[in-house]
Design an enzyme around this catalytic site. Sequence first.
Site, PDB file in Angstrom:
ATOM      1  N   ASP A  51      57.864  27.245  15.447  1.00 33.63           N
ATOM      2  CA  ASP A  51      57.500  27.392  16.595  1.00 33.63           C
ATOM      3  C   ASP A  51      57.034  25.393  16.799  1.00 33.63           C
ATOM      4  O   ASP A  51      56.045  24.960  17.760  1.00 33.63           O
ATOM      5  CB  ASP A  51      55.322  26.936  15.380  1.00 33.63           C
ATOM      6  CG  ASP A  51      54.918  28.398  15.012  1.00 33.63           C
ATOM      7  OD1 ASP A  51      55.927  29.611  15.867  1.00 33.63           O
ATOM      8  OD2 ASP A  51      54.929  28.870  14.110  1.00 33.63           O
TER       9      ASP A  51
ATOM     10  N   HIS B   9      59.367  25.364   5.693  1.00 33.69           N
ATOM     11  CA  HIS B   9      58.738  26.867   5.945  1.00 33.69           C
ATOM     12  C   HIS B   9      59.367  27.298   4.241  1.00 33.69           C
ATOM     13  O   HIS B   9      59.504  26.058   3.732  1.00 33.69           O
ATOM     14  CB  HIS B   9      60.024  27.493   7.000  1.00 33.69           C
ATOM     15  CG  HIS B   9      59.478  28.580   6.826  1.00 33.69           C
ATOM     16  ND1 HIS B   9      61.103  29.623   6.216  1.00 33.69           N
ATOM     17  CD2 HIS B   9      59.647  29.614   7.859  1.00 33.69           C
ATOM     18  CE1 HIS B   9      60.467  31.366   6.792  1.00 33.69           C
ATOM     19  NE2 HIS B   9      59.352  31.142   7.871  1.00 33.69           N
TER      20      HIS B   9
HETATM   21  N1  CMC Z   1      53.725  18.177   6.859  1.00 37.73           N
HETATM   22  C1  CMC Z   1      53.540  17.693   6.118  1.00 37.73           C
HETATM   23  N2  CMC Z   1      53.694  18.019   4.567  1.00 37.73           N
HETATM   24  C2  CMC Z   1      53.913  18.885   4.583  1.00 37.73           C
HETATM   25  C3  CMC Z   1      53.862  19.834   5.504  1.00 37.73           C
HETATM   26  C4  CMC Z   1      54.116  19.549   7.165  1.00 37.73           C
HETATM   27  N3  CMC Z   1      53.808  20.361   7.774  1.00 37.73           N
HETATM   28  N4  CMC Z   1      54.814  21.160   5.000  1.00 37.73           N
HETATM   29  C5  CMC Z   1      54.308  20.999   3.740  1.00 37.73           C
HETATM   30  N5  CMC Z   1      54.729  19.653   3.768  1.00 37.73           N
HETATM   31  C6  CMC Z   1      54.433  18.846   1.939  1.00 37.73           C
HETATM   32  C7  CMC Z   1      53.527  19.980   0.810  1.00 37.73           C
HETATM   33  O1  CMC Z   1      52.119  18.846   1.379  1.00 37.73           O
HETATM   34  C8  CMC Z   1      53.797  19.744  -0.069  1.00 37.73           C
HETATM   35  O2  CMC Z   1      53.711  18.758  -0.446  1.00 37.73           O
HETATM   36  P1  CMC Z   1      54.152  17.453  -2.532  1.00 37.73           P
HETATM   37  O3  CMC Z   1      55.166  18.541  -2.758  1.00 37.73           O
HETATM   38  O4  CMC Z   1      53.830  16.029  -2.108  1.00 37.73           O
HETATM   39  O5  CMC Z   1      52.179  18.510  -2.416  1.00 37.73           O
HETATM   40  C9  CMC Z   1      55.042  20.333   0.285  1.00 37.73           C
HETATM   41  O6  CMC Z   1      55.908  19.759   1.830  1.00 37.73           O
HETATM   42  C10 CMC Z   1      55.803  21.384   0.278  1.00 37.73           C
HETATM   43  O7  CMC Z   1      54.462  22.710   1.105  1.00 37.73           O
HETATM   44  P2  CMC Z   1      53.609  24.074   0.467  1.00 37.73           P
HETATM   45  O8  CMC Z   1      52.671  23.872   2.294  1.00 37.73           O
HETATM   46  O9  CMC Z   1      53.505  23.138  -1.042  1.00 37.73           O
HETATM   47  O10 CMC Z   1      54.577  24.967   1.236  1.00 37.73           O
HETATM   48  P3  CMC Z   1      54.850  25.669   1.703  1.00 37.73           P
HETATM   49  O11 CMC Z   1      55.749  26.626   1.420  1.00 37.73           O
HETATM   50  O12 CMC Z   1      53.298  26.382   0.798  1.00 37.73           O
HETATM   51  O13 CMC Z   1      54.012  26.244   3.287  1.00 37.73           O
HETATM   52  C11 CMC Z   1      53.972  25.825   5.324  1.00 37.73           C
HETATM   53  C12 CMC Z   1      55.016  26.324   4.323  1.00 37.73           C
HETATM   54  C13 CMC Z   1      54.852  26.351   6.850  1.00 37.73           C
HETATM   55  C14 CMC Z   1      52.541  26.774   5.003  1.00 37.73           C
HETATM   56  C15 CMC Z   1      54.063  24.564   5.475  1.00 37.73           C
HETATM   57  O14 CMC Z   1      55.017  23.477   5.216  1.00 37.73           O
HETATM   58  C16 CMC Z   1      53.172  24.033   6.842  1.00 37.73           C
HETATM   59  O15 CMC Z   1      51.878  24.104   6.211  1.00 37.73           O
HETATM   60  N6  CMC Z   1      53.346  23.727   7.406  1.00 37.73           N
HETATM   61  C17 CMC Z   1      52.488  22.982   8.847  1.00 37.73           C
HETATM   62  C18 CMC Z   1      52.196  25.214   9.400  1.00 37.73           C
HETATM   63  C19 CMC Z   1      53.838  25.147  10.198  1.00 37.73           C
HETATM   64  O16 CMC Z   1      54.617  25.144  11.394  1.00 37.73           O
HETATM   65  N7  CMC Z   1      53.606  26.529   9.566  1.00 37.73           N
HETATM   66  C20 CMC Z   1      54.599  27.865  10.469  1.00 37.73           C
HETATM   67  C21 CMC Z   1      55.236  28.195   9.643  1.00 37.73           C
HETATM   68  S1  CMC Z   1      57.098  28.947  10.742  1.00 37.73           S
HETATM   69  C22 CMC Z   1      55.895  29.666  11.852  1.00 37.73           C
HETATM   70  C23 CMC Z   1      55.512  31.656  10.732  1.00 37.73           C
HETATM   71  O17 CMC Z   1      56.028  32.127  10.590  1.00 37.73           O
HETATM   72  O18 CMC Z   1      54.767  31.162  11.082  1.00 37.73           O
END
Ligand code: CMC
Length: 428
Positions: A364, A307
């Site tokens: 989710d 998140h």
């Molecule tokens: N699985 C594997 N690795 C992950 C995941 C995941 N679900 N989420 C983040 N990471 C890793 C990412 O690869 C990165 O690694 P590194 O630092 O080595 O490059 C690190 O963790 C930080 O991730 P980020 O993408 O920079 O973080 P963000 O804040 O931009 O993204 C997020 C947050 C929710 C989009 C992301 O965690 C994600 O894609 N999660 C899966 C989709 C999901 O469950 N979304 C629902 C969010 S909650 C409900 C809502 O509000 O909609």
Amino acid sequence: MTKIASLEIDGKKYELPIVEGTEGELAIDIKSLRATTGGVTTIDPGYKNTGSCLSAITFLDGEKGILRYRGYSIEELAQKADFLEVAYLLIFGELPDNTQMAKFHDDIKAQSHVDEDIKKILDGFPKSAHPMGVLSSLTNALIAFNPSSVNVDSEEEMYQAIVRILGKFPVLTAWAYRKRSGLALDYGDDNLGYVDNFLKMMFKKPSGEYVSNPIIVDALDKLLILHGDHEQNCSTSTVRIVGSSHAGLFASVSAGINALWGPLHGGANQAVIEMLEAIKEDGGDTKKYMAKAKDKNDPFRLMGFGHRVYKNFDPRAKIIKVAANEVLNELGIDDPILEIARDLEKEALEDPYFVDRKLYPNVDFYSGIIYRALGIPTEMFTAMFALGRLPGWIAQWKEMRLRKEPIGRPRQIYIGENYRDFKEINDR
Ligand code: CMC
């Protein structure tokens, strides 16, 4: 004492005021930055460090796992309130008393129908259309049937706009599902509660009677409350920014639905179940998928994990996990993917990759398991999220308009070609 931030650019010093929120959050106010520095701006892709507004609706502390609507904890609201009470709270700022609640519900019921011509638009969609696309299109189409713009300075006009969309949106959501299932549309029943009526419009068989099930109504009520608002996430920011051009409420919400649809946002609930199903079909080897999630050459992500704001735990996920167990027990359902979800969670919570990056189950991760137990098909999950988020979008749109916020228009840092002379096509 007012706090001040100091900034130095090329030896020149600037002072910037610091804004403090009611929970002690600090923000450097850069409103005058360009003017005082002669054009220096800030850059923050994804707005990870940018506060877009002052807001009194939702407070969340990602480090401590706190979520409050208008000061009330999400745990208490999920346990003690119903969805319509929470909608009222989010939109108007206070919990309603009995009289206010009865009037609010009556006024919504008076709007719980859509123009019959909406059916013609619905008919134009293929059955295979995703409900989120249908829902955003139909929400936008409502503008044509309710064309008068809302004078936001009139309390009465604002109130009518709010009850209008709260009344019509569940009809559109349920109809998007019925279209996909090939069922005749249902008009609901004013004698039922808001959530119960929605379930009737979804599930009443054309030849049968609708029998409401309190377990299902309560479970859905709780899920909708948990999705009610989440401050400046992608879809809510979309609603605010579209509304900031003074586009109307239907148009702003329709844009929010599209933003919510993406798999990194609300679409994750559908993606989680599809992922869990795929793992099950593949023999249930959770370790294999954990390895994929950690492999930087593999685009696979563990859906329902991570998140932008919560870096400790998502309080909604905690409540939903408990609710998922309860609902499945109460309904006597044994869903094998619940076991897979629990295994994945356990492994992730012990894995340095997830621990170091502070990746925890989000709202989710378990919600789809409950939706499934309630008989809601996978492709409707994100539409359910939209139904829950509607009061939040309304509250944020209303706040933005009443605070007379300026049109949203971020800056950029241009990194393209410098000036070059145009060459005639034959000279290129
Ligand atoms: N699985 C594997 N690795 C992950 C995941 C995941 N679900 N989420 C983040 N990471 C890793 C990412 O690869 C990165 O690694 P590194 O630092 O080595 O490059 C690190 O963790 C930080 O991730 P980020 O993408 O920079 O973080 P963000 O804040 O931009 O993204 C997020 C947050 C929710 C989009 C992301 O965690 C994600 O894609 N999660 C899966 C989709 C999901 O469950 N979304 C629902 C969010 S909650 C409900 C809502 O509000 O909609």
